[in-house]
Design a protein around this motif. Structure first.
Motif, PDB file in Angstrom:
ATOM      1  N   CYS A 264       0.828  -1.203   0.000  1.00 42.34           N
ATOM      2  CA  CYS A 264       0.000   0.000   0.000  1.00 42.34           C
ATOM      3  C   CYS A 264       0.867   1.260   0.000  1.00 42.34           C
ATOM      4  CB  CYS A 264      -0.870  -0.026   1.248  1.00 42.34           C
ATOM      5  SG  CYS A 264      -1.947   1.380   1.458  1.00 42.34           S
ATOM      6  N   HIS A 265       0.324   2.349  -0.560  1.00 41.63           N
ATOM      7  CA  HIS A 265       1.006   3.641  -0.564  1.00 41.63           C
ATOM      8  C   HIS A 265       1.332   4.131   0.835  1.00 41.63           C
ATOM      9  CE1 HIS A 265       1.861   5.715  -4.297  1.00 41.63           C
ATOM     10  NE2 HIS A 265       0.987   4.904  -4.841  1.00 41.63           N
ATOM     11  N   THR A 266       0.502   3.740   1.793  1.00 39.23           N
ATOM     12  CA  THR A 266       0.759   4.151   3.169  1.00 39.23           C
ATOM     13  C   THR A 266       2.125   3.649   3.631  1.00 39.23           C
ATOM     14  OG1 THR A 266      -1.610   4.071   3.558  1.00 39.23           O
ATOM     15  CG2 THR A 266      -0.207   4.155   5.497  1.00 39.23           C
TER      16      THR A 266
ATOM     17  N   GLU B  10      -2.630  -5.166   5.040  1.00 39.15           N
ATOM     18  CA  GLU B  10      -3.697  -5.740   4.213  1.00 39.15           C
ATOM     19  C   GLU B  10      -3.474  -7.247   4.202  1.00 39.15           C
ATOM     20  OE1 GLU B  10      -3.701  -3.714   0.446  1.00 39.15           O
ATOM     21  OE2 GLU B  10      -3.559  -1.756   1.392  1.00 39.15           O
TER      22      GLU B  10
ATOM     23  N   ALA C 170      -6.600  -7.363  -0.548  1.00 40.15           N
ATOM     24  CA  ALA C 170      -6.814  -6.028  -1.114  1.00 40.15           C
ATOM     25  C   ALA C 170      -8.098  -5.382  -0.581  1.00 40.15           C
ATOM     26  CB  ALA C 170      -6.853  -6.107  -2.641  1.00 40.15           C
TER      27      ALA C 170
ATOM     28  N   CYS D 142      -7.979  -2.808   2.866  1.00 37.90           N
ATOM     29  CA  CYS D 142      -7.569  -1.412   3.026  1.00 37.90           C
ATOM     30  C   CYS D 142      -8.214  -0.598   1.930  1.00 37.90           C
ATOM     31  CB  CYS D 142      -6.043  -1.291   2.990  1.00 37.90           C
ATOM     32  SG  CYS D 142      -5.433   0.383   2.974  1.00 37.90           S
ATOM     33  N   GLY D 143      -7.692  -0.756   0.720  1.00 37.59           N
ATOM     34  CA  GLY D 143      -8.140   0.085  -0.382  1.00 37.59           C
ATOM     35  C   GLY D 143      -9.630   0.036  -0.631  1.00 37.59           C
TER      36      GLY D 143
ATOM     37  N   ARG E  66      -3.279  -3.426  -7.356  1.00 36.28           N
ATOM     38  CA  ARG E  66      -2.597  -3.672  -6.099  1.00 36.28           C
ATOM     39  C   ARG E  66      -1.500  -4.732  -6.228  1.00 36.28           C
ATOM     40  NH1 ARG E  66      -2.745  -0.084  -2.812  1.00 36.28           N
ATOM     41  NH2 ARG E  66      -3.703  -0.361  -0.778  1.00 36.28           N
TER      42      ARG E  66
END
Ligand SMILES: [Zn+2]
Ligand SMILES: [Zn+2]
Length: 342
Positions: free
Chosen positions: A40-42, A63, A145, A148-149, A337
């Protein structure tokens, strides 16, 4: 057990693959053998120092999908062998926010892969009520996936944005979240769906495979003008801002209709600056959304089970390749993802 960990204070920050001790299980906890973990980008925000770490080192990864292999002696909600996904926000269930149903804003929130060890590891322990059963019809990669997203998009669009079938919606940024948001918007019967990105391939995919009504290339096209043409000058009712850079934020408010709302989910180092008059004249609303409530994860899990939503998987990597997967995500050239598979 093998885990990919981030240490505080080292630059450039990369995850290091290490052997750590297997966590000890409490009475109401379960041990999960990880099968898939979303990248994830986080995680990049942690690595870049945009979000500070609250300990010296942590196993990232929030995730998580896997199999229950051990349960504490008070656990009755899941059993050994169950396929599960993990609600990475572990709320206290007693604070004022939790009591109002806003468990994502819990005053005592524990978050896997944020402030406690997460899912870039062979095994992870979680509180039993954070493990939700995953139907066998949903593969582990897609299950991961969801956590989170997809759930975060659902929260942003439904709880915060109050998306209705009357709405024209613009989705800014077709990363993993963008494709999830598009599917949720289509499922909700949104009147017009518009997607914006700078990578034409992502836009083509959104239109051809996920039925976006309109695609705007933010590099090539004038977003304000195009939205005006598509909506007969009215503007869109809802903007989902998944990018949060100067360029996208500057048109996000301009393209809103009267009483339109923009929901911030994405962010960068850039500030959001605006003259209030551009909001006031149309009573526009600036909103924001963080993570998701457990109920949102249950909702998207059920949508996935009914094949109403299918998280887009960009590629599958080994735990040893986690830095490569993160680097690809950073470059923004992958569609969907990336998943670490165990
Ligand atoms: Zn995430
Ligand atoms: Zn709480």
């Amino acid at each position: 057990l093998k885990a990919a960990r981030l240490h505080n204070g080292t630059t450039p920050r990369k995850l290091t693959i290490e052997e750590i001790d297997q966590p000890e299980l409490g009475a109401n906890e379960v041990l999960i053998k990880n099968r898939a973990a979303g990248v994830c980008h986080t995680d990049l925000h942690f690595m870049e120092g945009l979000i500070p770490l609250c300990s010296d080192a942590i196993t990232l990864g929030h995730e998580i999908a896997g199999e229950v292999i051990e349960i504490g002696n008070e656990v009755t909600s899941v059993k050994i062998g169950d396929r599960v996904i993990v609600n990475n926000c572990v709320p206290c269930n007693t604070c004022p926010q939790c009591l109002e149903g806003r468990d994502n804003l819990c005053d005592n929130l524990v978050q896997l892969g944020f402030n406690t060890d997460g899912g870039y590891a062979q095994y992870v322990k979680v509180r039993a009520d954070s493990a939700l059963s995953l139907p066998s019809s949903v593969p582990f990669e897609e299950g991961a996936a969801l956590t989170c997203g997809v759930a975060a998009c659902y929260h942003a669009l439904m709880d915060i944005g109050h998306l209705t079938s009357k709405d024209a919606i613009l989705i800014n940024g077709m990363g993993g979240l963008g494709f999830s948001a598009l599917q949720i918007a289509k499922n909700s019967g949104a009147a017009i769906t518009i997607v914006v990105d700078v990578v034409q391939e992502k836009l083509d995919k959104a239109v051809n495979e996920f039925n976006a009504d309109h695609a705007i290339n933010g590099l090539r096209d004038d977003v304000r003008k195009q939205v005006g043409e598509i909506t007969n000058g009215k503007g869109v009712d809802l903007v989902l801002e998944l990018v949060g850079i100067k360029e996208t934020m500057s048109y996000s408010v301009d393209v809103l209709s009267k009483t339109g709302r923009v929901v911030f989910v994405g962010y960068s180092k850039a500030d959001f600056t605006i003259n209030p008059l551009s909001l006031i004249l149309k009573e526009a609303k600036v909103l924001s959304s963080v993570a998701y409530r457990k109920a949102n994860l249950v909702a998207v899990r059920d949508l996935a089970a009914r094949k109403k939503i299918r998280p887009l998987i960009a590629g599958v990597y080994d735990l040893d390749q986690v830095n490569e997967a993160l680097e690809l995500l950073k470059k923004g050239q992958i569609i969907g993802r990336p998943i670490i598979k165990f």
